[in-house]
Design an enzyme around this catalytic site. Sequence first.
Site, mmCIF file in Angstrom:
data_model
loop_
_atom_site.group_PDB
_atom_site.id
_atom_site.type_symbol
_atom_site.label_atom_id
_atom_site.label_comp_id
_atom_site.label_asym_id
_atom_site.label_seq_id
_atom_site.Cartn_x
_atom_site.Cartn_y
_atom_site.Cartn_z
ATOM 1 C CB CYS A 1 -38.644 61.046 64.993
ATOM 2 S SG CYS A 1 -37.080 60.175 64.879
ATOM 3 N N GLY B 1 -41.809 56.517 67.792
ATOM 4 C CA GLY B 1 -40.432 56.337 68.234
ATOM 5 C C GLY B 1 -40.369 55.980 69.692
ATOM 6 C CG ASN C 1 -40.599 62.527 61.414
ATOM 7 O OD1 ASN C 1 -41.771 62.552 61.112
ATOM 8 N ND2 ASN C 1 -39.841 61.479 61.160
ATOM 9 N N GLY C 2 -37.375 62.634 60.093
ATOM 10 C CA GLY C 2 -36.973 62.463 58.702
ATOM 11 C C GLY C 2 -35.530 62.041 58.612
ATOM 12 C CE1 TYR D 1 -46.572 48.719 62.000
ATOM 13 C CE2 TYR D 1 -44.924 50.444 61.780
ATOM 14 C CZ TYR D 1 -45.470 49.388 62.482
ATOM 15 O OH TYR D 1 -44.920 49.022 63.675
HETATM 16 P P1 5GP Z 1 -41.723 41.325 58.977
HETATM 17 O O1 5GP Z 1 -42.249 40.992 57.642
HETATM 18 O O2 5GP Z 1 -40.541 42.266 58.925
HETATM 19 O O3 5GP Z 1 -41.387 40.140 59.834
HETATM 20 O O4 5GP Z 1 -42.829 42.093 59.803
HETATM 21 C C1 5GP Z 1 -43.996 42.638 59.250
HETATM 22 C C2 5GP Z 1 -44.775 43.197 60.407
HETATM 23 O O5 5GP Z 1 -44.043 44.298 60.933
HETATM 24 C C3 5GP Z 1 -46.154 43.733 60.064
HETATM 25 O O6 5GP Z 1 -47.045 43.194 61.033
HETATM 26 C C4 5GP Z 1 -46.073 45.221 60.247
HETATM 27 O O7 5GP Z 1 -47.211 45.707 60.940
HETATM 28 C C5 5GP Z 1 -44.854 45.425 61.082
HETATM 29 N N1 5GP Z 1 -44.066 46.578 60.653
HETATM 30 C C6 5GP Z 1 -43.994 47.179 59.444
HETATM 31 N N2 5GP Z 1 -43.166 48.230 59.479
HETATM 32 C C7 5GP Z 1 -42.698 48.304 60.749
HETATM 33 C C8 5GP Z 1 -41.827 49.207 61.421
HETATM 34 O O8 5GP Z 1 -41.298 50.158 60.855
HETATM 35 N N3 5GP Z 1 -41.582 48.953 62.754
HETATM 36 C C9 5GP Z 1 -42.144 47.909 63.427
HETATM 37 N N4 5GP Z 1 -41.861 47.719 64.719
HETATM 38 N N5 5GP Z 1 -42.980 47.045 62.813
HETATM 39 C C10 5GP Z 1 -43.255 47.245 61.495
HETATM 40 MG MG MG Z 2 -47.964 44.406 62.594
#
Ligand code: 5GP
Ligand code: MG
Length: 490
Positions: free
Chosen positions: A22, A51, A126-127, A267
């Site tokens: 968050c 978020g 957040n956490g 990320y």
């Molecule tokens: P997956 O392997 O789950 O299909 O997706 C990997 C992708 O999800 C990567 O492009 C990465 O940037 C993205 N990603 C990694 N962590 C998260 C997250 O916490 N939320 C979202 N929406 N995307 C994420």
């Molecule tokens: Mg991505």
Amino acid sequence: MVSVPPDDLHLDDSAGKPKEACGVFGLYSREAAGELAQRTYFGLYAMQHRGQESAGIAISDGERTLAMRDMGLVSQVFDEQKLASLEGGHIALGHVRYSTTGSASWENAQPEFHGRGDVNVFVAHNGNLVNTAALRRELEEEGFEFESTSDTAAIAACAVGELEEGHSVAEAVLRTMRRLEGAYSVAMVFRDKLVAFRDPHGFRPLCIGKIEGGHAVSSETCGLDIIGAGFLREIEPGEVVVIDDEGLKSYRAESPRRALCVFEYVYFARPDSRFDGREVAHSRQRMGEILAEEAPAEADVVIPVPDSGIMAAVGYSQGSGIPYAEGLIKNRYVGRTFIQPADSMRQLGLRLKLNPLPSVIEGKRVVVIDDSIVRGNTARKLVGLLFEAGAAEIHFRVSSPPVTGPCYYGIDMDTKEGLVGANFTVEEIREQIGATTLAYLSVDGMVAATEQKKSHLCRACFDGEYPITGTAQKFALENAAVADAVVGES
Ligand code: 5GP
Ligand code: MG
């Protein structure tokens, strides 16, 4: 008929995925009173990536607090009229949320309010706590009632309980912190004070800025930049900061153990945010450079998976000497409220969000850089898309190690089941996604790119070293207790 696996039905790339942490924001200034709601809006707007489920703002004049919160993006929850109706006070609190504990409902949107008698607090968190269930039981025995299912409600009630005892705000928060286990970066309003505190591990970021006549508190520095606040410093792990008319005072809870989430570097955080004075973008680029050394490829072009893979792809290109190009065009407007397409369009899947540029890819040996593989679905679909667009070879490179373990500290990936890296070898994953080769960055390579000490980072989801002993057991107990409570309620 084409059969489509269920996850292809979700164009929203957050469906079934780990969810962002968050975002927390706070302001204190009499000089800027009259535009704090608007500034909070912009602070939250800059941290929308943390978020997208709900947003909220509370404004206080030291006696009365007005709050507005709802499901949706910051720009959907607020408009100029609503912000104007909030203005007036000199203390502001803001929050953007992705549920980790507690359901995705309006009642769980933050700032969270808890009051009893004349003691009222608003809390933005957040956490994720790992002892919510036990804490809630204790608090219920102390007579607290909960309307919300979140761990944040427990933090708020705990603070109210300690404040009722007549302790100073700082002492009440220090006593609250002794009862909390897990990850919490919190901003809180109590009467004429803005209070910010961070758990002794400092799992989630939180920093302080300077504005005219007062201070700002923000999860990330990008929240300060957007309102023109000067960066003052990070709130230390285990530190409590109390801001009021007398300025800013700092108190220490426990000696810090330092374990900032390394996934913030990989990320979560915005690339233009800074930790310890260093841009996240710089660390991501280093991740790409180191990845190029650790896992070279014979190829013609390096392309990122936008947006999250861009910085690392630049680094990989610089490290390897292979030219960088944009080979995938992202529709930046595909969001959570995306209309589910008709059946006839579903097979297009990911293409509605990412479309390849054949002129960049055709006949080429392509290095594709993404920041992480979590479930593996994105990688699998992308490889298919790129071969279809004419790629000769696809060398998939990931600028973080395989995600092998759940996170209990604020990222919503709390079981091993969905994590492809927890269940398959790299070669098996390569086969599943259909790439020519596949390689990940090493844990040490990732740590080196952050320029932090390894022991100062939480790397639990990558190497299984959980900073809080017994976390998994506590979390299991907690889940069981929550399940009991839910059964009990119905
Ligand atoms: P997956 O392997 O789950 O299909 O997706 C990997 C992708 O999800 C990567 O492009 C990465 O940037 C993205 N990603 C990694 N962590 C998260 C997250 O916490 N939320 C979202 N929406 N995307 C994420
Ligand atoms: Mg991505």
